[in-house]
Design an enzyme around this catalytic site. Structure first.
Site, PDB file in Angstrom:
ATOM      1  N   GLY A 259       0.841  -1.200   0.000  1.00  0.00           N
ATOM      2  CA  GLY A 259       0.000   0.000   0.000  1.00  0.00           C
ATOM      3  C   GLY A 259       0.874   1.247   0.000  1.00  0.00           C
TER       4      GLY A 259
ATOM      5  N   GLU B 249      -9.805  11.368  -1.131  1.00  0.00           N
ATOM      6  CA  GLU B 249     -11.230  11.407  -0.810  1.00  0.00           C
ATOM      7  C   GLU B 249     -11.512  10.524   0.404  1.00  0.00           C
ATOM      8  OE1 GLU B 249     -13.643  10.112  -4.068  1.00  0.00           O
ATOM      9  OE2 GLU B 249     -15.468  10.117  -2.866  1.00  0.00           O
TER      10      GLU B 249
HETATM   11  C1  LIG Z   1      -8.902   6.792  -0.156  1.00  0.00           C
HETATM   12  C2  LIG Z   1      -9.363   5.449   0.287  1.00  0.00           C
HETATM   13  O1  LIG Z   1      -9.696   4.635  -0.530  1.00  0.00           O
HETATM   14  S1  LIG Z   1      -9.398   5.096   1.943  1.00  0.00           S
HETATM   15  C3  LIG Z   1      -9.642   3.360   2.034  1.00  0.00           C
HETATM   16  C4  LIG Z   1      -8.364   2.593   2.015  1.00  0.00           C
HETATM   17  N1  LIG Z   1      -8.648   1.197   1.631  1.00  0.00           N
HETATM   18  C5  LIG Z   1      -9.135   0.280   2.474  1.00  0.00           C
HETATM   19  O2  LIG Z   1      -9.356   0.477   3.659  1.00  0.00           O
HETATM   20  C6  LIG Z   1      -9.464  -1.038   1.833  1.00  0.00           C
HETATM   21  C7  LIG Z   1      -8.978  -2.225   2.650  1.00  0.00           C
HETATM   22  N2  LIG Z   1      -7.597  -2.093   3.090  1.00  0.00           N
HETATM   23  C8  LIG Z   1      -6.569  -2.036   2.228  1.00  0.00           C
HETATM   24  O3  LIG Z   1      -6.713  -2.020   1.018  1.00  0.00           O
HETATM   25  C9  LIG Z   1      -5.173  -1.995   2.830  1.00  0.00           C
HETATM   26  O4  LIG Z   1      -5.202  -2.582   4.094  1.00  0.00           O
HETATM   27  C10 LIG Z   1      -4.604  -0.544   2.981  1.00  0.00           C
HETATM   28  C11 LIG Z   1      -4.638   0.158   1.646  1.00  0.00           C
HETATM   29  C12 LIG Z   1      -5.422   0.264   3.975  1.00  0.00           C
HETATM   30  C13 LIG Z   1      -3.168  -0.670   3.478  1.00  0.00           C
HETATM   31  O5  LIG Z   1      -2.432  -1.395   2.517  1.00  0.00           O
HETATM   32  P1  LIG Z   1      -1.235  -2.374   2.951  1.00  0.00           P
HETATM   33  O6  LIG Z   1      -0.552  -2.803   1.719  1.00  0.00           O
HETATM   34  O7  LIG Z   1      -1.749  -3.432   3.843  1.00  0.00           O
HETATM   35  O8  LIG Z   1      -0.357  -1.342   3.723  1.00  0.00           O
HETATM   36  P2  LIG Z   1       1.116  -1.558   4.202  1.00  0.00           P
HETATM   37  O9  LIG Z   1       1.517  -2.995   4.067  1.00  0.00           O
HETATM   38  O10 LIG Z   1       1.936  -0.571   3.516  1.00  0.00           O
HETATM   39  O11 LIG Z   1       0.961  -1.242   5.743  1.00  0.00           O
HETATM   40  C14 LIG Z   1       0.039  -2.011   6.507  1.00  0.00           C
HETATM   41  C15 LIG Z   1       0.724  -2.592   7.731  1.00  0.00           C
HETATM   42  O12 LIG Z   1       1.746  -3.479   7.344  1.00  0.00           O
HETATM   43  C16 LIG Z   1       2.961  -3.115   7.996  1.00  0.00           C
HETATM   44  N3  LIG Z   1       4.097  -3.356   7.061  1.00  0.00           N
HETATM   45  C17 LIG Z   1       4.415  -2.616   6.006  1.00  0.00           C
HETATM   46  N4  LIG Z   1       5.519  -3.132   5.416  1.00  0.00           N
HETATM   47  C18 LIG Z   1       5.870  -4.218   6.090  1.00  0.00           C
HETATM   48  C19 LIG Z   1       6.904  -5.168   5.962  1.00  0.00           C
HETATM   49  N5  LIG Z   1       7.812  -5.071   4.979  1.00  0.00           N
HETATM   50  N6  LIG Z   1       6.966  -6.163   6.856  1.00  0.00           N
HETATM   51  C20 LIG Z   1       6.061  -6.241   7.854  1.00  0.00           C
HETATM   52  N7  LIG Z   1       5.046  -5.370   8.020  1.00  0.00           N
HETATM   53  C21 LIG Z   1       4.955  -4.369   7.155  1.00  0.00           C
HETATM   54  C22 LIG Z   1       2.806  -1.642   8.240  1.00  0.00           C
HETATM   55  O13 LIG Z   1       3.632  -1.197   9.310  1.00  0.00           O
HETATM   56  C23 LIG Z   1       1.365  -1.534   8.588  1.00  0.00           C
HETATM   57  O14 LIG Z   1       1.215  -1.893   9.951  1.00  0.00           O
HETATM   58  P3  LIG Z   1      -0.120  -1.615  10.795  1.00  0.00           P
HETATM   59  O15 LIG Z   1      -1.118  -2.627  10.334  1.00  0.00           O
HETATM   60  O16 LIG Z   1       0.328  -1.803  12.189  1.00  0.00           O
HETATM   61  O17 LIG Z   1      -0.561  -0.236  10.489  1.00  0.00           O
END
Ligand SMILES: CC(=O)SCCNC(=O)CCNC(=O)[C@H](O)C(C)(C)COP(=O)(O)OP(=O)(O)OC[C@H]1O[C@@H](n2cnc3c(N)ncnc32)[C@H](O)[C@@H]1OP(=O)(O)O
Length: 488
Positions: free
Chosen positions: A262, A285
């Site tokens: 993400g 948004e």
């Molecule tokens: C404008 C809008 O659309 S707002 C709505 C956003 N979309 C959603 O909510 C839909 C459902 N959710 C998703 O699509 C996803 O969960 C998102 C977009 C919110 C986040 O995407 P992800 O790819 O999971 O994010 P990312 O991996 O970068 O970070 C998430 C977690 O993984 C952790 N992480 C990131 N990289 C790593 C890594 N290399 N190793 C271990 N953990 C990691 C982060 O620290 C973060 O931790 P947290 O859960 O404690 O906050």
């Protein structure tokens, strides 16, 4: 259990999504299947489906071209009694899925197995990077492109299923060309599985281009929509006009979450619009909490690459008056405005990230942390002064943002509420700063284990060697958010 309950199934449990690829017996699942987070906008606020026993709604997607296939199975259906009848599941989902989703399973399997092995995602390859030893690609296209439109019409049911309040786009709108779509794919090594297409869909984001309104001189200013109408009525190429680019939908599929993808997708999109000359401001948004976090962290990483951002400091020579308005220019306003314009960030987002950064620069004895315990070292008077100035910047912004709501409170209550909000924002910043450091470490660790993190097709490099990401001033490597404390 009432007789209604006996015939009801929670819609979030009934619906199961999966990615599949061709196999000798038809199709095989890739990874685990997953349930939606929300179905209230589809099946009603109670998120219940009436009229079936042992109901299963399977929505399978061919992992590469995201051709969907819906199958609804149950052991018993409620016999209609007057107006009470079983929910028309297929009818409801027809509103959100293209016709192709309702083909017979056999036709779906034939289509999946006959997809060209050299099929590539629609649009143009914008970036290639490695993450946890796997290769990922970001493809970028415009909704006016029929191939992009086809994919979006297949996947966009994911918006209401995974984003609270998420809605679909009318892909047939006349302004379709205002939408840019970023598609994230994992690309398998074809040598391992020479018979199937190497692309696995991992997530996507849409960005809408708004006309950037520049108010005319008062008192005769027409409304924003009148200015937009008048401007568009002229013989302009809309894509050449200044605009605000707004990230609208952003989803990483559950199979791919928590790996930093993400962050990388957001970071890439942000970097694209930093380089897009017509974009004046990059906005989001209705972000949720998870996206807010990702965005804040990513924006912090990006801004910290800019020398002029790092040069923004608290002017400790400023004295704080005992009464009256808080001093202006605690941070040089002209320099502040220049960095914000360069970073194309909305005022509140820029203010937040700067406050967070300035907090991280406070001397250790006065720097807020996530633990309520007092710092071991006693702060000097100068350090206390610097902290008070920092807090004033934050307080002033929060006060301005909530002026009306705070104005309704008696003065002592108002002060207490403001203090309380400032303290909770401090805590949130401390949490985010720790997370930002952890993410840098994660990326550096990933790079150390798996080699070069990024090979850029678009000039946005992303090495995190030594825990520090390299970036030119035109590059971005950011992260995101949800309802903020000061927005209550
Ligand atoms: C404008 C809008 O659309 S707002 C709505 C956003 N979309 C959603 O909510 C839909 C459902 N959710 C998703 O699509 C996803 O969960 C998102 C977009 C919110 C986040 O995407 P992800 O790819 O999971 O994010 P990312 O991996 O970068 O970070 C998430 C977690 O993984 C952790 N992480 C990131 N990289 C790593 C890594 N290399 N190793 C271990 N953990 C990691 C982060 O620290 C973060 O931790 P947290 O859960 O404690 O906050």
């Amino acid at each position: 259990m009432s007789s209604d309950e006996a015939w009801s199934t929670p819609s979030n449990d009934a619906l199961l999504l999966s990615l599949v690829s061709p196999s000798t017996t038809g199709v095989k699942a890739i990874g685990h299947s997953f349930h939606p987070k929300f179905t209230y906008s589809i099946f009603g606020d109670s998120e219940e489906i009436f009229g079936y026993k042992n109901l299963e709604i399977n929505l399978q997607y061919n992992a590469s071209d995201m051709r969907p296939n819906l199958s609804v199975t149950y052991s018993k259906q409620f016999p209609a009694v007057g107006e009470t009848e079983a929910t028309d599941i297929t009818g409801i989902l027809r509103e959100l899925l293209p016709d192709v989703a309702f083909q017979k399973k056999k036709e779906f399997e034939t289509a999946v197995s006959s997809l060209r092995k050299d099929w590539t995602p629609p649009g143009k390859l914008a970036k290639t990077f490695r993450c946890h030893g796997n290769t990922f690609e970001i493809w970028k296209g415009n909704l006016a492109d029929p191939a992009v439109k086809q994919v979006v019409s297949r996947i966009q049911i994911l918006a209401p299923l995974f984003i609270e309040g998420g809605t679909t786009i009318n892909v047939d709108d006349s302004d379709a060309d205002r939408w840019t779509v970023f598609l994230l794919y994992q690309k398998k090594r074809t040598s391992n599985d020479a018979d199937s297409n190497p692309y696995i869909f991992a997530g996507y984001s849409t960005v809408y281009r708004f006309f950037h309104f520049r108010p005319l001189t008062p008192p005769v200013s027409p409304s924003e929509s009148d200015v937009e109408k008048a401007t568009l009525a002229q013989d302009f190429d809309l894509s050449e006009l200044p605009c605000r680019s707004r990230i609208s939908q952003f989803i990483i599929l559950p199979l791919f979450q928590g790996k930093g993808l993400g962050l990388r997708l957001y970071s890439h999109i942000f970097g694209e619009y930093i380089q897009h000359p017509q974009t004046v401001e990059i906005t989001v948004e209705d972000p949720n909490e998870a996206f807010d976090d990702l965005r804040d962290i990513s924006d912090l990483h990006y801004l910290r690459q800019l020398p002029e951002f790092r040069a923004l400091r608290i002017n400790t020579a400023i004295t704080i008056p005992k009464v009256g308005a808080a001093p202006n220019n605690i941070v040089d306003q002209a320099a502040y405005d220049a960095v914000r314009a360069k970073a194309k960030m909305a005022p509140r987002q820029f203010a937040r990230v700067l406050e967070m950064h300035l907090m991280s620069q406070l001397p250790e004895p006065v720097r807020p942390g996530i633990s309520p315990e007092k710092q071991a070292t006693k702060a000097t008077k100068e350090q206390e002064h610097e902290y008070r100035l920092w807090r004033l910047i934050l307080k002033k912004r929060i006060y301005k943002h909530n002026k009306d709501a705070l104005g309704e409170l008696e003065i002592p209550e108002r002060i207490a509420k403001l203090e309380e909000t400032v303290s909770s924002v401090e805590f949130d910043y401390a949490r985010l700063l720790i997370k930002a450091e952890e993410q840098l470490k994660n990326m550096a660790e990933d790079e150390r284990k798996h080699g070069a993190a990024v090979t850029a097709a678009d000039g946005i490099s992303g090495s995190v060697a030594n825990g520090k990401r390299k970036a030119t001033e035109d590059e971005a490597e950011p992260a995101s958010k949800k309802a903020r404390v000061e927005d209550e």
